[in-house]
Motif scaffolding. Structure first.
Motif, short mmCIF file in Angstrom:
data_model
loop_
_atom_site.label_atom_id
_atom_site.label_comp_id
_atom_site.label_asym_id
_atom_site.label_seq_id
_atom_site.Cartn_x
_atom_site.Cartn_y
_atom_site.Cartn_z
N GLN A 123 112.22 30.73 -0.40
CA GLN A 123 113.18 30.47 0.68
C GLN A 123 114.37 31.40 0.52
O GLN A 123 114.71 31.83 -0.58
N PHE A 124 114.97 31.70 1.66
CA PHE A 124 116.20 32.48 1.69
C PHE A 124 117.32 31.51 2.03
O PHE A 124 117.23 30.77 3.00
N VAL A 127 120.88 33.81 5.10
CA VAL A 127 120.65 34.99 5.93
C VAL A 127 121.63 34.89 7.09
O VAL A 127 121.60 33.95 7.87
N VAL A 128 122.52 35.86 7.16
CA VAL A 128 123.56 35.86 8.18
C VAL A 128 122.91 36.13 9.54
O VAL A 128 122.19 37.11 9.71
N SER A 129 123.17 35.27 10.51
CA SER A 129 122.49 35.36 11.81
C SER A 129 122.78 36.66 12.54
O SER A 129 121.96 37.13 13.33
N SER A 130 123.93 37.27 12.29
CA SER A 130 124.23 38.55 12.94
C SER A 130 123.42 39.70 12.35
O SER A 130 123.38 40.79 12.91
N TRP A 138 112.10 38.68 8.51
CA TRP A 138 111.65 37.51 7.73
C TRP A 138 110.74 36.64 8.60
O TRP A 138 109.73 36.13 8.12
N GLN A 139 111.06 36.49 9.87
CA GLN A 139 110.20 35.72 10.76
C GLN A 139 108.86 36.41 10.93
O GLN A 139 107.81 35.76 10.93
N ALA A 140 108.86 37.73 11.06
CA ALA A 140 107.60 38.48 11.19
C ALA A 140 106.75 38.36 9.92
O ALA A 140 105.52 38.41 9.99
N VAL A 144 110.31 30.80 8.38
CA VAL A 144 110.78 30.00 9.51
C VAL A 144 112.24 29.63 9.26
O VAL A 144 112.60 29.24 8.14
N VAL A 145 113.06 29.71 10.29
CA VAL A 145 114.44 29.25 10.20
C VAL A 145 114.41 27.73 10.20
O VAL A 145 113.90 27.12 11.14
N VAL A 146 114.93 27.12 9.14
CA VAL A 146 114.90 25.66 9.04
C VAL A 146 116.27 25.03 9.27
O VAL A 146 116.39 23.82 9.30
N GLY A 147 117.28 25.85 9.44
CA GLY A 147 118.60 25.31 9.71
C GLY A 147 119.61 26.42 9.92
O GLY A 147 119.38 27.56 9.52
N ARG A 148 120.69 26.07 10.58
CA ARG A 148 121.79 27.00 10.82
C ARG A 148 123.09 26.28 10.49
O ARG A 148 123.23 25.08 10.76
#
Length: 164
Positions: A123-124, A127-130, A138-140, A144-148
């Motif tokens: 897991q990361f 990861v800064v959304s910008s 990472w998605q490719a 999966v983004v599990v939270g923001r």
């Protein structure tokens, strides 16, 4: 753990040697100073940055092409105890090598390395959304983004405009 394939066959992934320290610093210093992607102090010294990046709890590798180090990454346990089976990783690509598949090759290599080290997941944490290229990569690669956490990262462009 995400299944990933290397972005290309070019480049050698290898363990870090003391001779790599100047190249690693040349890669990570501009990223640290920019303060846009790594959650570490922007004024961090070379010694402190190398001590952190190369700390004993991390397994560090570089990607080298033609004798030039183009990127550096680490794999480490994300937590201790009951979470020690989950890996965490960090990556930095040399400024002149962005957009050339270096991060993709390092991510694929880090997934393989994590498996070799006995980790069962990765897991990361931050990861800064910008950093849209990193998020997309990472998605490719199957993550999966599990939270923001809105506003969690003090991005210098936003902070300087008084928005945080």
């Amino acid at each position: 753990m995400a299944a990933g394939q290397a972005g290309g066959s070019a480049g050698l992934i290898r363990a870090v040697t003391p001779a790599d320290h100047d190249a690693i610093w040349a890669i990570i210093e501009p990223v640290i100073r920019a303060g846009e992607t790594l959650a570490i102090p922007r004024d961090m010294t070379r010694q402190a940055a190398l001590s952190l990046w190369l700390s004993p709890d991390r397994t560090v590798r570089v990607l080298e092409e033609g004798g030039v180090v183009l990127g550096v990454f680490y794999v480490r346990a994300n937590q201790t105890g009951g979470g020690a089976h989950v890996a965490n990783a960090g990556y930095v690509v040399a400024q002149g090598a962005t957009g050339c598949g270096v991060a993709r090759r390092m991510c694929a290599a880090s997934i393989d390395l994590a498996r070799e080290l006995g980790f069962r997941a990765m897991q990361f944490n931050f990861v800064v959304s910008s950093n849209v290229r990193a998020v997309a990569l990472w998605q490719a690669m199957g993550f999966v983004v599990v939270g923001r956490l809105p506003g969690a990262f003090a991005h210098p462009a936003i902070v300087s405009h008084g928005m945080v």
